[in-house]
Design a protein around this motif. Structure first.
Motif, PDB file in Angstrom:
ATOM      1  N   SER A  10       0.828  -1.208   0.000  1.00 26.04           N
ATOM      2  CA  SER A  10       0.000   0.000   0.000  1.00 26.04           C
ATOM      3  C   SER A  10       0.862   1.258   0.000  1.00 26.04           C
ATOM      4  O   SER A  10       0.552   2.246  -0.673  1.00 26.04           O
ATOM      5  N   GLU A  11       1.956   1.224   0.739  1.00 26.30           N
ATOM      6  CA  GLU A  11       2.842   2.385   0.792  1.00 26.30           C
ATOM      7  C   GLU A  11       3.524   2.647  -0.548  1.00 26.30           C
ATOM      8  O   GLU A  11       3.834   3.792  -0.875  1.00 26.30           O
ATOM      9  N   MET A  12       3.773   1.581  -1.281  1.00 25.78           N
ATOM     10  CA  MET A  12       4.513   1.712  -2.538  1.00 25.78           C
ATOM     11  C   MET A  12       3.614   1.975  -3.735  1.00 25.78           C
ATOM     12  O   MET A  12       4.048   1.850  -4.879  1.00 25.78           O
ATOM     13  N   SER A  13       2.367   2.331  -3.491  1.00 29.59           N
ATOM     14  CA  SER A  13       1.451   2.553  -4.605  1.00 29.59           C
ATOM     15  C   SER A  13       2.038   3.546  -5.594  1.00 29.59           C
ATOM     16  O   SER A  13       2.542   4.610  -5.213  1.00 29.59           O
ATOM     17  N   ILE A  14       1.974   3.208  -6.858  1.00 25.69           N
ATOM     18  CA  ILE A  14       2.553   4.040  -7.899  1.00 25.69           C
ATOM     19  C   ILE A  14       1.736   5.313  -8.054  1.00 25.69           C
ATOM     20  O   ILE A  14       0.524   5.252  -8.240  1.00 25.69           O
ATOM     21  N   PRO A  15       2.365   6.467  -7.969  1.00 29.15           N
ATOM     22  CA  PRO A  15       1.617   7.711  -8.196  1.00 29.15           C
ATOM     23  C   PRO A  15       1.049   7.753  -9.611  1.00 29.15           C
ATOM     24  O   PRO A  15       1.708   7.350 -10.568  1.00 29.15           O
ATOM     25  N   VAL A  74       3.984  13.531  -6.867  1.00 29.22           N
ATOM     26  CA  VAL A  74       3.516  13.637  -5.488  1.00 29.22           C
ATOM     27  C   VAL A  74       3.393  12.227  -4.927  1.00 29.22           C
ATOM     28  O   VAL A  74       2.720  11.370  -5.498  1.00 29.22           O
ATOM     29  N   LEU A  75       4.046  11.982  -3.794  1.00 29.69           N
ATOM     30  CA  LEU A  75       4.055  10.645  -3.227  1.00 29.69           C
ATOM     31  C   LEU A  75       2.705  10.280  -2.624  1.00 29.69           C
ATOM     32  O   LEU A  75       1.894  11.143  -2.283  1.00 29.69           O
ATOM     33  N   ASN A  76       2.521   8.981  -2.479  1.00 34.57           N
ATOM     34  CA  ASN A  76       1.340   8.435  -1.820  1.00 34.57           C
ATOM     35  C   ASN A  76       1.142   9.117  -0.469  1.00 34.57           C
ATOM     36  O   ASN A  76       2.073   9.264   0.318  1.00 34.57           O
ATOM     37  N   ALA A  77      -0.075   9.524  -0.189  1.00 31.01           N
ATOM     38  CA  ALA A  77      -0.366  10.233   1.064  1.00 31.01           C
ATOM     39  C   ALA A  77      -0.070   9.378   2.291  1.00 31.01           C
ATOM     40  O   ALA A  77       0.140   9.908   3.390  1.00 31.01           O
ATOM     41  N   ILE A  78      -0.026   8.066   2.118  1.00 36.14           N
ATOM     42  CA  ILE A  78       0.250   7.180   3.251  1.00 36.14           C
ATOM     43  C   ILE A  78       1.616   7.481   3.845  1.00 36.14           C
ATOM     44  O   ILE A  78       1.846   7.337   5.035  1.00 36.14           O
ATOM     45  N   PHE A  79       2.549   7.934   3.003  1.00 38.77           N
ATOM     46  CA  PHE A  79       3.918   8.130   3.451  1.00 38.77           C
ATOM     47  C   PHE A  79       4.078   9.248   4.483  1.00 38.77           C
ATOM     48  O   PHE A  79       4.788   9.088   5.466  1.00 38.77           O
ATOM     49  N   PHE A 118      15.720   7.903  -7.306  1.00 39.14           N
ATOM     50  CA  PHE A 118      14.637   7.670  -6.358  1.00 39.14           C
ATOM     51  C   PHE A 118      14.003   6.307  -6.601  1.00 39.14           C
ATOM     52  O   PHE A 118      13.721   5.923  -7.731  1.00 39.14           O
ATOM     53  N   GLN A 119      13.817   5.554  -5.526  1.00 40.72           N
ATOM     54  CA  GLN A 119      13.123   4.278  -5.579  1.00 40.72           C
ATOM     55  C   GLN A 119      12.056   4.285  -4.482  1.00 40.72           C
ATOM     56  O   GLN A 119      12.371   4.351  -3.300  1.00 40.72           O
ATOM     57  N   ILE A 120      10.818   4.224  -4.906  1.00 35.92           N
ATOM     58  CA  ILE A 120       9.721   4.420  -3.967  1.00 35.92           C
ATOM     59  C   ILE A 120       9.713   3.369  -2.860  1.00 35.92           C
ATOM     60  O   ILE A 120       9.321   3.650  -1.728  1.00 35.92           O
ATOM     61  N   ASP A 121      10.183   2.160  -3.166  1.00 38.98           N
ATOM     62  CA  ASP A 121      10.184   1.115  -2.141  1.00 38.98           C
ATOM     63  C   ASP A 121      11.176   1.392  -1.024  1.00 38.98           C
ATOM     64  O   ASP A 121      10.969   0.980   0.120  1.00 38.98           O
ATOM     65  N   LYS A 122      12.262   2.108  -1.334  1.00 39.59           N
ATOM     66  CA  LYS A 122      13.274   2.382  -0.303  1.00 39.59           C
ATOM     67  C   LYS A 122      12.754   3.349   0.753  1.00 39.59           C
ATOM     68  O   LYS A 122      13.263   3.384   1.886  1.00 39.59           O
TER      69      LYS A 122
END
Length: 775
Positions: free
Chosen positions: A126-131, A479-484, A540-544
């Motif tokens: 869920s955190e890594m959801s692709i923008p 813009v990153l996932n709001a969960i972050f 940038f790697q969203i999973d990191k």
């Protein structure tokens, strides 16, 4: 479904060859091994009598089937090592009942592990959801603006265009999730009839009418690309005009011909063909054929479309032929005959060629010019040389400007040269530790440069740079996932240099929270590769971000064998100097401990493909230094692979690893190969992945590695939680260690499916291995 849009590139320089530019750094890191390597036998050029007369007839190729048993390789002087390999040779046949049982057992183990960690993995996914880009950035080419976009219900991009100036009237050029059935092909190992793997190797609109689309599509995972032509007026892909096997492809300027390369039985692109639209593919004209198995053939259309270059490259040598696009049936024209160790690549502007080369001792390349009427080396004149510590990586040619992408002391910089006033300046970058990706920049007479900036803490930003006014304009940022609730200001990214065992200074990129503790209580994930002169870019790697927010330190070790510090850095990590790659990584890991950032119980590392060779060596020689290792499609059966000339890359990679038929090379590889050096000791927790259709690292390499490791250790190898009991060492206590092997029946070397799921499972593995709370 998975779609890998891997734009095939000319050898050493990363050319843009598509109307589309895929910004993939936010989603995942894919290390693309360049197909830039050269040879010592001349190719046959068809239609050029003076050259053809110099060539003898092609001899009979004596290749054997993929997965040839080692006893047929005639390595009698190394009988003991060959015998050890033969104990596992049955694993090369995926139809063997023992292999099927082995796969089933390990996939059941892996499934049990996934079930145990499902809740935590779900949170990570869920955190890594692709923008989702609400308004994708387009690039104008001709009368259309082209762009790709992600939709919520589509796992892969859709490629679209609109007429310039129109807000509506979107035209879908390619939706790879909705291909006609005749575009799919089966694989020799296909186990899942519902497999829907799709990889798009080439996608190009014809430059004359913009009403035909050229595509190279693989649906096997084995990189078996076929060429298709789509009529954009009728939205129909031709079922009769299919190129059965191809790699690189391009249009002629008039849109009436297609030039393409054909792979041989080992998937080496070795032949250049010309197809005239509307004629049977069986009547296609052969223009050139390369006989040296260490050379790959690639095509590159110069931006002004005056010439198409045929690049023949081994790992260290190059040769170029030109096709004059003013002719409807051009014949290859040799630029400069190959010389061992000399590489060169061409661009064209006006009446000159701009040539990127390492000739005359230019170890990290220089740019020379030559008249297009006499492009031979005797006419080359230096125009750009770089200072010590710098290297040229790519060139983008415009009518009024030349853009040079460089590395200086391992960090990117962009040089802009004006042909209008002969001035030179460097584009200002927001930060030095970053990744710069050129845009397509297809329009030759433009003054605007498109590029993408990203760093470990900054998601993708798309810029347009006006080279005339020197103004940098931001077009789009993610813009990153709001969960972050991620705030980059709470983190730091920096470059440090670590002294290796022999005194070499190894760059390492560190990313972590500010005011990090130095009480050795931080979990660390180290990343390494170190092969083929490939840079591990700090993008940038969203999973990191999921790890950083949980207190992890990310450390990218830019070890020898990579290309960050130029050709010498690469040369010092290949062939008989390969061990330098490994000692550099060890030095970086020890530095993390000595400086108080972590301790072995909280250290983890990951490596992919050739980076898996690094991980395997670490596991054998420094098992106490890391608690857990992730090995993705790892190159661990090195000696067996480099003895088997029937495999796709073996001969081509003699210049990387060496020819194992030579006794001295054999002994070097035997001493380093992870499979050969497994022993009864306590290993770190290991997660190993492989893919049944992988043509680069065959599935049986990682499978043999895991099978032998199980044989070497004592205990219950059938444990449903994936653990094995291992022999204790003096540095660690005897306890169960996870040994997980995931076999993907559908994928190839570059994976399949939702990358977020795989990353979440890997990170759940790390948390469990390091004894961290999964929250």
């Amino acid at each position: 479904m998975s779609c890998s849009l891997r734009l095939l590139q000319p050898p050493c320089l990363q050319r843009r060859i598509s109307i589309f530019h895929v910004y993939s750094s936010i989603y995942k890191t894919v290390v693309t091994v360049p197909t830039k390597h050269i040879q010592h036998a001349s190719p046959r050029c068809y239609g050029v009598p003076t050259l053809t007369q110099q060539m003898s007839k092609r001899g009979v190729r004596t290749t054997c089937r993929i997965g040839q048993p080692l006893q047929n390789l005639h390595v009698r002087q190394h009988s003991q090592s060959v015998k050890n390999n033969q104990d596992f040779e049955w694993m090369r046949n995926p139809q063997d009942l023992r292999v099927k049982a082995f796969f089933e057992r390990h996939n059941n183990k892996y499934a049990a592990f996934v079930k145990q960690t499902r809740r935590f993995s779900g949170e990570l996914v869920s955190e890594m959801s692709i923008p989702i880009d609400a308004d994708p950035v387009s690039e104008i080419y001709g009368n259309y603006s082209y762009y790709s976009k992600h939709l919520v219900d589509k796992p892969i991009p859709i490629f679209c265009r609109k007429k310039v100036g129109q807000k509506y009237g979107e035209e879908v050029l390619l939706d790879a999730t909705n291909l006609p059935k005749f575009c799919y092909q089966s694989t020799p190992h296909e186990q899942n009839e519902e497999s829907s793997f799709v990889s798009i190797g080439v996608i190009k609109v014809d430059p004359h009418t913009s009403q035909k689309l050229l595509m190279a599509i693989d649906t096997t995972g084995e990189e078996n690309y076929r060429g298709f032509i789509k009529d954009l007026n009728t939205d129909v892909i031709s079922e009769t005009e299919i190129i059965p096997s191809c790699i690189s492809m391009d249009w002629s300027p008039d849109g009436q011909s297609i030039f393409y390369t054909v792979p041989d039985s080992l998937r080496r692109p070795y032949k250049v063909m010309q197809h005239r639209l509307g004629t049977p593919v069986s009547e296609d004209r052969c223009l050139l054929e390369e006989f040296d198995d260490s050379f790959f053939v690639d095509l590159h259309m110069m931006k002004d479309m005056r010439y198409l270059s045929i690049n023949l490259n081994s790992k260290t040598t190059g040769e170029v032929y030109l096709l004059d696009m003013a002719e409807s049936n051009p014949n290859p024209i040799l630029v400069e005959r190959r010389q061992p160790g000399i590489e060169y690549y061409l661009e064209h502007r006006g009446d000159k060629f701009y040539i990127i080369t390492n000739a005359d001792g230019a170890e990290n390349f220089k740019i020379v010019t030559a008249p297009d009427s006499t492009p031979q080396r005797s006419h080359w004149k230096d125009v750009i040389t770089v200072e010590y510590g710098a290297k040229i990586e790519d060139v983008d040619m415009f009518q009024n400007y030349c853009v040079v992408y460089e590395k200086f002391e391992g960090l990117p910089r962009v040089r802009v040269i004006s042909f209008v006033d002969d001035s030179t300046h460097f584009l200002p970058l927001p930060d030095s530790v970053c990744r710069i990706d050129p845009g397509v920049n297809q329009t030759f007479n433009s003054d605007t440069l498109r590029l993408t900036y990203t760093s470990p803490l900054v998601p993708r930003i798309v810029y347009d740079y006006d080279m005339r006014s020197r103004k940098l304009s931001k077009l789009q940022s993610v813009v990153l996932n709001a969960i972050f609730s991620f705030n980059a200001n709470h983190y730091t990214c920096r470059r440090v240099h670590i002294e290796s065992e022999d005194g070499s200074q190894v760059p390492m990129t560190l990313v972590h929270k500010k005011n990090i503790s130095t009480k050795r209580n931080n979990p660390v994930l180290m990343i390494g590769y170190g092969a083929y002169g490939t840079n591990v870019e700090p993008g940038f790697q969203i999973d990191k971000i999921s790890l950083l927010q949980r207190g992890w330190i990310i450390a990218i070790a830019h070890v020898r064998g990579g290309g960050e510090l130029g050709r010498r850095w690469y040369n010092e990590g290949r062939l008989d100097k390969k061990k330098n790659t490994f000692i550099d990584f060890v030095a970086c890991a020890k530095w993390m401990i000595e400086e108080g950032y972590s301790r072995p119980e909280l250290m983890a590392a990951e490596g992919t493909s050739a980076g898996g060779f690094l991980m395997g060596w670490i596991a054998n020689n420094y098992p106490w230094l890391f608690r857990a290792l992730i090995m993705r499609v790892p190159f661990v059966d090195v000696l067996s692979t480099m003895l088997d000339r029937s495999l796709p890359l073996t001969i081509h990679e003699y210049e990387e690893w060496g020819d194992a038929r030579k006794p001295e090379v054999y002994e070097t590889l035997r001493a380093l190969s992870p499979f050969e050096n497994l022993s009864a000791q306590q290993y770190p927790h290991l997660m190993v992945t492989t893919a049944l259709n992988d043509p680069r690292v065959p599935f049986w390499g990682p499978a043999k590695y895991v099978a032998k490791m199980e044989q070497m250790v004592a205990g219950d190898t059938n444990a449903t939680d994936g653990t094995v009991s291992t022999v204790s060492t003096t540095t660690q206590r005897d306890e169960p260690r996870m040994l997980l092997l995931k076999i993907d029946p559908d994928a190839g070397h570059f994976g399949n499916g939702d990358f977020r799921v795989q990353k979440a499972e890997e990170y759940a593995f790390l948390f469990k291995a390091l004894g961290l709370k999964m929250k």
